[in-house]
Scaffold this motif. Structure first.
Motif, short mmCIF file in Angstrom:
data_model
loop_
_atom_site.label_atom_id
_atom_site.label_comp_id
_atom_site.label_asym_id
_atom_site.label_seq_id
_atom_site.Cartn_x
_atom_site.Cartn_y
_atom_site.Cartn_z
N ASN A 86 0.82 -1.13 -0.13
CA ASN A 86 0.10 -0.02 -0.12
C ASN A 86 0.73 1.33 0.00
N PRO A 87 0.54 2.40 -0.73
CA PRO A 87 -0.67 2.44 -1.21
C PRO A 87 -0.74 2.19 -2.99
N HIS A 88 0.61 1.47 -3.04
CA HIS A 88 0.78 1.30 -4.68
C HIS A 88 0.07 0.21 -5.10
N ILE A 89 0.03 -0.97 -4.50
CA ILE A 89 -0.84 -2.12 -4.71
C ILE A 89 -1.65 -2.37 -3.53
N ASP A 90 -2.85 -2.40 -3.79
CA ASP A 90 -3.83 -2.37 -2.31
C ASP A 90 -3.92 -3.46 -1.89
N THR A 91 -4.43 -3.72 -0.63
CA THR A 91 -4.54 -5.01 0.25
C THR A 91 -5.50 -6.00 -0.55
N ALA A 92 -6.67 -5.61 -0.97
CA ALA A 92 -7.73 -6.22 -1.36
C ALA A 92 -7.21 -7.11 -2.58
N THR A 93 -6.70 -6.12 -3.42
CA THR A 93 -5.97 -6.65 -4.82
C THR A 93 -4.90 -7.86 -4.46
N MET A 94 -4.04 -7.63 -3.29
CA MET A 94 -3.17 -8.69 -3.18
C MET A 94 -3.64 -9.96 -2.52
N GLU A 95 -4.59 -9.60 -1.83
CA GLU A 95 -5.36 -10.93 -1.16
C GLU A 95 -5.96 -11.88 -2.16
N VAL A 96 -6.89 -11.20 -2.83
CA VAL A 96 -7.34 -12.03 -4.09
C VAL A 96 -6.49 -12.52 -5.04
N HIS A 97 -5.36 -11.71 -5.28
CA HIS A 97 -4.42 -12.10 -6.56
C HIS A 97 -3.52 -13.29 -6.01
N HIS A 98 -3.04 -13.35 -4.95
CA HIS A 98 -2.17 -14.34 -4.23
C HIS A 98 -3.06 -15.38 -3.65
N GLY A 99 -4.08 -15.14 -2.96
CA GLY A 99 -4.67 -16.20 -2.05
C GLY A 99 -5.71 -17.01 -3.20
N LYS A 100 -6.27 -16.15 -4.25
CA LYS A 100 -7.43 -16.95 -5.31
C LYS A 100 -6.72 -17.18 -6.47
N HIS A 101 -6.24 -16.15 -7.16
CA HIS A 101 -5.78 -16.40 -8.53
C HIS A 101 -4.57 -17.26 -8.75
N HIS A 102 -3.59 -16.96 -8.08
CA HIS A 102 -2.15 -17.73 -7.91
C HIS A 102 -2.54 -19.03 -7.41
N ALA A 103 -3.39 -19.13 -6.13
CA ALA A 103 -3.53 -20.46 -5.86
C ALA A 103 -4.60 -21.26 -6.62
N ALA A 104 -5.26 -20.61 -7.62
CA ALA A 104 -6.03 -21.61 -8.43
C ALA A 104 -5.16 -22.16 -9.61
N TYR A 105 -4.12 -21.27 -10.21
CA TYR A 105 -3.14 -21.57 -11.04
C TYR A 105 -2.46 -22.86 -10.50
N VAL A 106 -2.13 -23.08 -9.30
CA VAL A 106 -1.13 -24.07 -8.44
C VAL A 106 -2.38 -25.28 -8.53
N ALA A 107 -3.35 -25.20 -8.19
CA ALA A 107 -4.38 -26.17 -8.11
C ALA A 107 -4.66 -26.86 -9.33
N LYS A 108 -4.81 -25.94 -10.37
CA LYS A 108 -5.21 -26.73 -11.65
C LYS A 108 -4.18 -27.07 -12.33
N LEU A 109 -2.84 -26.66 -11.92
CA LEU A 109 -1.50 -27.29 -12.47
C LEU A 109 -1.72 -28.62 -12.04
N ASN A 110 -1.59 -28.87 -10.66
CA ASN A 110 -1.42 -30.24 -9.96
C ASN A 110 -2.84 -30.96 -10.65
N THR A 111 -3.75 -30.41 -10.85
CA THR A 111 -4.76 -31.49 -11.63
C THR A 111 -4.42 -32.02 -13.14
N ALA A 112 -3.80 -31.02 -13.86
CA ALA A 112 -3.37 -31.24 -15.03
C ALA A 112 -2.24 -32.22 -15.07
N VAL A 113 -1.29 -32.32 -14.12
CA VAL A 113 0.04 -32.93 -14.15
C VAL A 113 -0.47 -34.52 -13.61
N SER A 114 -1.38 -34.59 -12.73
CA SER A 114 -1.59 -35.67 -12.08
C SER A 114 -2.18 -36.67 -13.12
N GLY A 115 -1.42 -37.93 -13.13
CA GLY A 115 -2.12 -39.01 -14.21
C GLY A 115 -1.71 -38.53 -15.42
#
Ligand code: MN
Length: 201
Positions: free
Chosen positions: A16-45
């Motif tokens: 803050n104030p350059h990159i706001d808290t709400a953006t960081m929370e959703v960007h790291h905790g939702k978007h990046h987390a989703a890439y990791v989860a979907k990558l694991n699904t894609a690689v599995s099997g």
């Protein structure tokens, strides 16, 4: 051996104030987390279990889920580390000399990088790369592609990356992507970018 979401190297409100808290929370905790989860699904099997992230995005970009989510995981893992609450300013030492050599000056580099980010149509990333010939280059790529992937006309090892997807800035900056790009330069962690530059050479 599944891929894991890396911890942020600072708190959600640290940029803050350059990159706001709400953006960081959703960007790291939702978007990046989703890439990791979907990558694991894609690689599995798939027969690709156990391959490194670099190997996946260099050699398996023909699989869309690996390309998009592997790229997403790699790109965001870089992105968090090249920002810092104590960042901003300009690089020094060898990176500074190399930037001056490649672009003329830091200001000219900054202008080229900002244009790359501002003119990337739709979602994507702006990059500062050490090309395969050892030269510093600025370019941009679409979606979650990155310069480690072959055949993009933008090849090398990224040492600085800027996410210009709307999810990276829309909550605070709405349609003002250039304002977000300016704000990014107030938090760039040049110590980390220099470390990556020295490692890449
Ligand atoms: Mn993103």
């Amino acid at each position: 051996m599944a891929f894991e979401l890396p911890k942020l190297p600072y708190s959600h409100d640290a940029l803050n104030p350059h990159i706001d808290t709400a953006t960081m929370e959703v960007h790291h905790g939702k978007h990046h987390a989703a890439y990791v989860a979907k990558l694991n699904t894609a690689v599995s099997g798939s027969g690709m279990e156990g391959k490194s992230l670099e190997e996946l995005i260099k050699n398996h970009t023909n699989v869309a889920a690996v390309r998009n989510n592997g790229g997403g995981h790699w790109n965001h893992s870089l992105f968090w580390t090249v920002m810092s609450p104590s960042g901003g300013g300009a690089p020094n030492g060898e990176l500074s000399s190399a930037i001056n050599g490649a672009f003329g000056s830091f200001e000219e580099f900054k202008a080229a990088f900002s244009i790359a980010g501002a003119t990337q149509f739709g979602s994507g990333w702006a990059w500062l790369c050490v090309s395969n010939g050892g030269k510093l280059e600025v370019c941009s790529t679409a979606n979650q592609d990155n310069p480690l992937m072959p055949g993009l006309g933008c090849e090398g090892l990224p040492i600085l990356g800027l996410d210009v997807w709307e999810h990276a800035y829309y909550l605070k900056y709405q349609n003002r992507r250039p304002d977000y790009i300016n704000a990014f330069f107030d938090v760039v962690n040049w110590t980390e970018v220099s470390r990556r530059f020295n490692e890449a050479k």
